[in-house]
Structure formats: structure tokens, C-alpha cells
Design an enzyme around this catalytic site. Structure first.
Site, PDB file in Angstrom:
ATOM      1  N   LYS A   1     -59.380  26.694  61.231  1.00 35.68           N
ATOM      2  CA  LYS A   1     -58.995  27.710  60.236  1.00 35.68           C
ATOM      3  C   LYS A   1     -60.156  28.096  59.315  1.00 35.68           C
ATOM      4  CE  LYS A   1     -58.089  25.836  55.878  1.00 35.68           C
ATOM      5  NZ  LYS A   1     -58.922  24.678  55.985  1.00 35.68           N
TER       6      LYS A   1
ATOM      7  N   ASN B   1     -53.337  20.361  53.459  1.00 35.59           N
ATOM      8  CA  ASN B   1     -52.846  19.519  52.369  1.00 35.59           C
ATOM      9  C   ASN B   1     -52.299  20.327  51.190  1.00 35.59           C
ATOM     10  OD1 ASN B   1     -55.949  19.803  52.294  1.00 35.59           O
ATOM     11  ND2 ASN B   1     -55.310  19.574  50.178  1.00 35.59           N
TER      12      ASN B   1
ATOM     13  N   LYS C   1     -60.025  18.734  70.157  1.00 35.25           N
ATOM     14  CA  LYS C   1     -59.240  18.754  68.915  1.00 35.25           C
ATOM     15  C   LYS C   1     -57.919  18.013  69.106  1.00 35.25           C
ATOM     16  CE  LYS C   1     -57.619  20.385  64.981  1.00 35.25           C
ATOM     17  NZ  LYS C   1     -58.064  19.890  63.702  1.00 35.25           N
TER      18      LYS C   1
HETATM   19  P1  ADP Z   1     -58.137  20.544  55.081  1.00 37.43           P
HETATM   20  O1  ADP Z   1     -56.757  20.202  55.505  1.00 37.43           O
HETATM   21  O2  ADP Z   1     -58.218  21.087  53.705  1.00 37.43           O
HETATM   22  O3  ADP Z   1     -58.887  21.369  56.089  1.00 37.43           O
HETATM   23  P2  ADP Z   1     -59.672  18.203  55.921  1.00 37.43           P
HETATM   24  O4  ADP Z   1     -58.967  16.892  55.903  1.00 37.43           O
HETATM   25  O5  ADP Z   1     -59.934  18.861  57.209  1.00 37.43           O
HETATM   26  O6  ADP Z   1     -58.874  19.135  54.899  1.00 37.43           O
HETATM   27  O7  ADP Z   1     -61.082  18.058  55.150  1.00 37.43           O
HETATM   28  C1  ADP Z   1     -61.156  17.522  53.833  1.00 37.43           C
HETATM   29  C2  ADP Z   1     -61.517  16.033  53.908  1.00 37.43           C
HETATM   30  O8  ADP Z   1     -62.882  15.883  54.280  1.00 37.43           O
HETATM   31  C3  ADP Z   1     -61.448  15.283  52.610  1.00 37.43           C
HETATM   32  O9  ADP Z   1     -60.145  14.820  52.351  1.00 37.43           O
HETATM   33  C4  ADP Z   1     -62.429  14.133  52.823  1.00 37.43           C
HETATM   34  O10 ADP Z   1     -61.763  12.949  53.134  1.00 37.43           O
HETATM   35  C5  ADP Z   1     -63.243  14.542  54.036  1.00 37.43           C
HETATM   36  N1  ADP Z   1     -64.697  14.483  53.899  1.00 37.43           N
HETATM   37  C6  ADP Z   1     -65.522  14.053  54.888  1.00 37.43           C
HETATM   38  N2  ADP Z   1     -66.797  14.149  54.512  1.00 37.43           N
HETATM   39  C7  ADP Z   1     -66.811  14.664  53.268  1.00 37.43           C
HETATM   40  C8  ADP Z   1     -67.873  15.018  52.367  1.00 37.43           C
HETATM   41  N3  ADP Z   1     -69.153  14.880  52.697  1.00 37.43           N
HETATM   42  N4  ADP Z   1     -67.526  15.532  51.167  1.00 37.43           N
HETATM   43  C9  ADP Z   1     -66.224  15.696  50.836  1.00 37.43           C
HETATM   44  N5  ADP Z   1     -65.181  15.389  51.658  1.00 37.43           N
HETATM   45  C10 ADP Z   1     -65.462  14.878  52.868  1.00 37.43           C
HETATM   46 MG    MG Z   2     -59.261  20.717  58.216  1.00 33.13          MG
END
Ligand code: ADP
Ligand code: MG
Length: 314
Positions: free
Chosen positions: A214, A18, A135
Site C-alpha cells: 500500500k 494499525n 508476501k
Molecule cells: P503499517 O501497518 O502502518 O504499514 P508496518 O507494521 O508495516 O505498519 O510498519 C511499521 C512497523 O515498522 C513499526 O511498528 C516498527 O515495528 C517497524 N520498524 C522496523 N524498522 C523500523 C525503523 N527503522 N524505524 C521505525 N519502525 C520500524
Molecule cells: Mg505495512
């Protein structure tokens, strides 16, 4: 540097997918460059006090490349390892040029050298993940085409998607090169998309059809090159308990033990917050140093201990 000056601490910033494409955006190149400006201006300022390593996700970018392949069946298909290599080049270039501009704005461009490194990550061919690909990657397929697809597919919340193995990272192949570049105070962008997954075949490496998480690859890198602070930057302010519910609460300080307990209780789902907490715990346990999970907009504050979820080894 005079002999009495202690070396600057080494900071690893792992940028989420993101950082380039925010949720709900189309993902144009203009959007991706614009999204990088805030994290890169923070990293530029941190360059004065830290030696810096940057890793990054590639989910949306690899998804788009797969989609382009689907639309153009008369061009020979590229395997996943090649697509990961392509995204390392494309995202490395975007990060490097945006950081270069941010350093120029601060007037410190001449002392700073940047390099993006194509990185391989060794995985075990006997990793159980190869027997059970989980995945999801790339586009959503309509149910009727699923039986003809040449790869395993699973039904996800979005619909039917290709699934690939996500084996554990064992070693960063270029760890010595990265260490030497860091020692010379180069900013190194590496292990993009978790790295190009390879297995050893005698003395050489062969790419495999898989993707490495990652965050876990970054934890490996952090251990192998001797990082002092591991910062995982994503699109939320940190790790929460009861995330998404009215009683959700941001965790400001978290011991490795407590993190594991909360993970067992299901607070950090697989595929999102789960691997970030797991990566942070692995790093702090192995090194006795600290990790922080924070928002892409608060990297500087998190490094200085004013934002995010700090994780330490008890
Ligand atoms: P990135 O692309 O940075 O790896 P991800 O989408 O894999 O991001 O992980 C971040 C997301 O995790 C957040 O946008 C949120 O919606 C989700 N999330 C799930 N559980 C939690 C939690 N316990 N605390 C914070 N975020 C969480
Ligand atoms: Mg991720």
C-alpha cells in the site's frame, strides 16, 4: 473560491493497517471504529487547509476474510482480488463515516464531500515477483496440512503461511477520476490495500492473485494525481536508525540520498519500514516535494513540520 485564492495544497495520508486494528487487539468492529477517531478528527481539521486523499492498508482485514473462508469450505472460495475489493468497501465505509462525524463535530460537514472509490492498480504480468511470491498473508497453518494446500506456503516467524506475489504498482486505473474529484475538493478514499491488482488484457483488465504494497501504491498515486505532501501514518513516531536497540534514534530530517544509504545498511526492514522509506524516496525524487513518515496520532503535527521523519530530495 475567488480567482485570486491559490488552490489548497493536496495532502495524501496513507493509513497503516494499525489505524483500524492496533497490535494486540482482537479487531472487533467497535475497536476499529474507535481507533479511527483520532486520525479522522485530525484529518477533519486538515480539510480546511488541504485537499485530501486517503489510502489505507488491509492486512488484518484480508487475513480475517481468508480465515473465514478456511472455516467454511462448502462456500465457494473467493480469489484474493475479490477479497481486496471487499476490504476497500468495508474500510472505505468505516473511514468515510468516521470522517463524516468528525467533520460534523467541527461544523464543516456541508461544504465537504467524501467518496470511497474501488481502485484498480495495474501491474506487469512479467513482474519477477510472480515467479517468487514473498508476501505472507492470512492464517498460520499447522505443518501437517502444508502439503495439501492449493497455494505456495512459506515458513515465517509466526509459522507456515500462504505467500503471494507482491508486484510493483505501475498505474492507478482511476487516476483521472481521482484528479477530477480532488480538483472539486472531494475527500477521496482510494487504493485501499494497495489497490486491486490487475493486468491489461487487450483493452480490458483482469484481476490477478497478488497483493500490492500500500505504501508503494500510494507513492504511485501521489505522483499520478499531483500530491503536494505525502504523509505515511503508522504505529511509530517515524523512521529510526538502530530501531529496537538501546541506541535507536528517531530521524527527523532525511535526504533521499541518506535514506537510501541507511536502507542499504539494513535499518529499514522489508515488509515494515522498508517500503515506507522506499515509497517516500520515490515520491520526493520524482516530484521535488516532501514526504513524512509519522504516527497515526501525530498526522496534524507532521503535516505542520512538528513531528515525524521528513524526507526531501537533495
Ligand atoms: P503499517 O501497518 O502502518 O504499514 P508496518 O507494521 O508495516 O505498519 O510498519 C511499521 C512497523 O515498522 C513499526 O511498528 C516498527 O515495528 C517497524 N520498524 C522496523 N524498522 C523500523 C525503523 N527503522 N524505524 C521505525 N519502525 C520500524
Ligand atoms: Mg505495512
Amino acid at each position: 473560491m475567488s480567482p485570486s485564492t491559490p488552490p489548497k495544497p493536496v495532502l495524501l495520508v496513507a493509513l497503516g493497517g494499525n489505524a483500524l486494528i492496533r497490535k494486540g487487539q482482537e479487531g472487533t468492529i467497535e475497536e476499529q471504529f474507535e481507533n479511527l477517531r483520532v486520525p479522522m478528527s485530525q484529518i477533519a481539521r486538515l480539510c480546511e487547509s488541504h485537499r485530501i486523499l486517503i489510502t489505507h492498508g488491509n492486512g488484518p482485514q484480508v487475513g480475517n476474510l481468508l480465515l473465514q473462508q478456511e472455516c467454511c469450505p462448502h462456500v465457494p472460495r473467493l480469489p484474493l482480488e475479490i477479497l481486496v475489493a471487499q476490504t476497500q468497501g468495508q474500510i472505505g465505509y468505516m473511514i468515510e463515516s468516521t470522517l463524516d462525524s468528525a467533520l460534523m463535530d467541527l461544523g464543516i460537514v456541508t461544504q465537504k464531500h467524501l467518496v470511497s472509490l474501488i481502485s484498480y492498480v495495474v501491474v506487469d504480468p512479467k513482474d519477477p515477483a510472480f515467479r517468487n511470491p514473498t508476501k505472507p498473508i492470512g492464517p498460520v497453518y499447522p505443518e501437517e496440512v502444508v502439503p495439501e494446500l492449493p497455494f505456495p506456503v512459506k515458513k515465517t516467524a509466526k509459522g507456515y503461511r500462504r505467500v503471494v506475489a507482491s508486484p510493483k504498482p505501475l498505474h492507478i486505473v482511476e487516476r483521472r477520476e481521482i484528479q477530477r474529484l480532488i480538483a472539486m475538493d472531494f475527500v477521496v478514499i482510494c487504493c485501499g490495500g494497495g489497490g486491486i491488482p490487475v493486468v491489461r488484457e487487450g483493452r480490458s483488465f483482469a484481476g490477478v492473485d497478488a497483493v500490492i504494497d500500500k505504501d508503494l501504491a500510494s507513492a504511485r498515486l501521489a505522483r499520478e494525481v499531483g500530491v503536494d505532501l505525502f504523509c505515511i501514518a503508522t504505529d511509530v513516531p517515524g523512521a529510526y536508525v538502530h530501531y529496537g536497540r538501546p541506541e535507536q534514534r528517531l530521524l527527523e530530517r532525511l535526504s533521499a540520498e541518506e535514506a537510501e544509504r541507511l536502507a542499504r545498511e539494513g535499518h529499514f526492514p522489508q515488509g515494515s519500514m522498508g517500503p515506507k522509506v522506499e515509497a517516500a524516496v520515490e515520491f520526493v525524487r520524482a516530484t521535488g516535494k516532501e514526504a513524512v513518515i509519522t504516527s497515526i496520532d501525530a498526522i496534524e503535527a507532521a503535516v505542520e513540520g512538528r513531528a515525524g521523519t521528513r524526507i526531501w530530495a537533495e
